[in-house]
Design an enzyme around this catalytic site. Structure first.
Site, mmCIF file in Angstrom:
data_model
loop_
_atom_site.group_PDB
_atom_site.id
_atom_site.type_symbol
_atom_site.label_atom_id
_atom_site.label_comp_id
_atom_site.label_asym_id
_atom_site.label_seq_id
_atom_site.Cartn_x
_atom_site.Cartn_y
_atom_site.Cartn_z
ATOM 1 N N LYS A 1 -28.312 38.513 -0.890
ATOM 2 C CA LYS A 1 -27.042 39.085 -1.353
ATOM 3 C C LYS A 1 -26.788 38.608 -2.762
ATOM 4 C CE LYS A 1 -23.598 41.576 0.447
ATOM 5 N NZ LYS A 1 -23.656 42.513 1.575
HETATM 6 N N1 GLU Z 1 -24.270 46.348 1.296
HETATM 7 C C1 GLU Z 1 -24.766 46.921 2.515
HETATM 8 C C2 GLU Z 1 -24.658 45.908 3.639
HETATM 9 O O1 GLU Z 1 -23.929 44.963 3.559
HETATM 10 C C3 GLU Z 1 -26.165 47.498 2.350
HETATM 11 C C4 GLU Z 1 -27.210 46.512 1.983
HETATM 12 C C5 GLU Z 1 -28.559 47.167 1.650
HETATM 13 O O2 GLU Z 1 -28.707 48.351 1.835
HETATM 14 O O3 GLU Z 1 -29.422 46.425 1.195
HETATM 15 O O4 GLU Z 1 -25.250 46.067 4.662
#
Ligand code: GLU
Length: 424
Positions: free
Chosen positions: A114
């Protein structure tokens, strides 16, 4: 540094401590070796970057950002990038661990990561936002890549931000690198179906839970906290399945419409006014009271940490489906469990987005774009299989859906970690 338990401020919700305790609890449930659990809990890499940006005024401002790879035993890191004033290292670490578990729960070959920048993007011009994004992308470039770590959109980031990141990395590497991010526009390697995929997954989980509980879908009253990338398509998808959205909250306020909200009228109203407030015939309610509105299903689709013990106690719905990441605190989850309110946890309920990202990345890596029907079919299949697996295991384990999902995720990460062994 990521906060350790002895540094915790009592009674203040810390998402990192929360996710750590959930992983440790899963380790105990699965009777995993203590050293293995320590390896799984601890993030592999934490990068903090200083981001100088020349503002339109000519002045230079400093911003701070992070990219954290929590676990890469099952594949490259995967997870979004958020731009928000509340971003901090503990939040990003917690969300990166959630991503490791989420990818394992839906069984896609990724680890978890993240990123984020502590910034209020609404205070920036488009040019400032582009310079901020590109400088951040440049700073985290050594850590990301199609086979290392693949960012995606999250709160306040979109297809345009992904385009700038993809372009910055492509310029640095000297060749087009579409697989470095997902959630891109179609013209540069995005895929049909990515937008709205999280909402589709939430809808599939909601319908599947109702079915397992022998409850009809028709006329189930839903309240949604959030009318953004996830909340807005949800109103349409749930309405199409016969559910009745009776309340929505956004950052400007909340509304109650006992007879149900028409998704087309709402979409038109929102594009004109930038808020759900003022929807024709609606009753204004305080935003923090959204989940007290008479309803059957509560869907948090905004920021984390909202459903604490007090909110859980006053919740009217008898089902919670977590579209947001980390919307429920530990105390909140305990109250919901004591009230026998089933909760489809974030790591399952909102996994449609990352599954869509996996399909986009797979197409980019193959250099071959799929038919839209194939995408839809595979997304639905993956979400149904994940839900059914977690449902069956929760009955076997006699644990909540959340504890089961985390245990299944941790079990899969543990298997990969053990198979790979310990280097050197
Ligand atoms: N931000 C989204 C989540 O929290 C998607 C993450 C992604 O597709 O890598 O799942």
């Amino acid at each position: 540094m990521v906060t350790r338990p002895n540094e915790a401020v009592p009674h203040e919700f810390n998402p990192w401590l929360h996710v750590t305790s959930l992983i440790e609890q899963a380790g105990r449930l699965l009777k995993l070796d203590e050293g293995l659990v320590k390896r799984i809990v601890t993030p592999e890499r934490i990068l903090e970057v200083a981001i100088p940006v020349r503002m339109d005024s000519g002045k230079v401002e400093m911003f701070h950002g992070w990219r954290i790879q929590h676990d890469t035993s099952r594949g490259p890191g995967k997870g979004g990038i958020r731009f928000h004033p509340s971003v901090n290292v503990d939040e990003i670490a917690a969300l990166s661990a959630d991503m490791s578990i989420k990818c394992a729960v839906v069984n896609i070959p990724y680890g978890g990561a993240k990123g984020g920048i502590k910034v209020d993007p609404s205070s920036l011009s488009r040019h400032e936002l582009e310079r901020l994004t590109r400088r951040y992308a440049f700073s985290i470039a050594p850590m990301i890549g199609p086979d290392r770590d693949i960012p995606a959109p999250d709160i306040n980031t979109d297809t345009q931000v992904m385009s700038w990141i993809m372009d910055t990395v492509s310029m640095l590497r000297g060749h087009n690198t579409p697989g470095v991010v997902t959630g891109k526009p179609l013209a540069i390697g995005g895929t049909l179906g990515h937008a709205g995929a999280t909402s589709l997954g939430v809808t599939i989980c909601t319908s599947a839970l109702l079915q397992r509980l022998n409850r009809p879908t028709i006329e189930q009253r839903v309240v949604i906290q959030g009318y953004g990338k996830v909340g807005a398509p949800l109103v349409r998808l749930l309405s199409e399945r016969g559910m009745k959205v009776v309340g929505i909250a956004d950052i400007r306020g909340a509304i109650h419409v006992p007879g149900g909200i028409d998704h087309e009228v709402m979409s038109q109203h929102y594009s004109e006014h930038g808020t759900v407030v003022g929807y024709p015939g609606s009753i204004d309610v305080p935003s923090d009271q959204i989940f007290t509105l008479p309803s059957d299903i509560a869907i948090p689709a905004a920021l984390g940490g909202f459903i604490d013990a007090k909110v859980a106690q006053s919740m009217s719905a008898t089902i919670v489906v977590e579209a947001a990441n980390g919307p429920t605190t530990g105390d909140g989850a305990a109250v919901l469990a004591s009230r026998n309110i089933p909760v489809v946890p974030d790591v399952l309920a909102n996994a449609g987005g990352v599954v869509a990202s996996y399909f986009e990345w797979a197409q980019d890596m193959q250099g071959y774009m799929w038919e839209p029907e194939l995408f839809q079919q595979r997304l639905e299949k993956t979400m149904h299989e994940a839900f059914n697996h977690i449902w069956t295991r929760h009955q076997q384990l006699e644990a909540t859906l959340r504890d089961t999902a985390i245990a299944v995720g941790v079990e899969r990460i543990a298997e990969a970690t053990e198979l790979r062994g310990l280097f050197p």
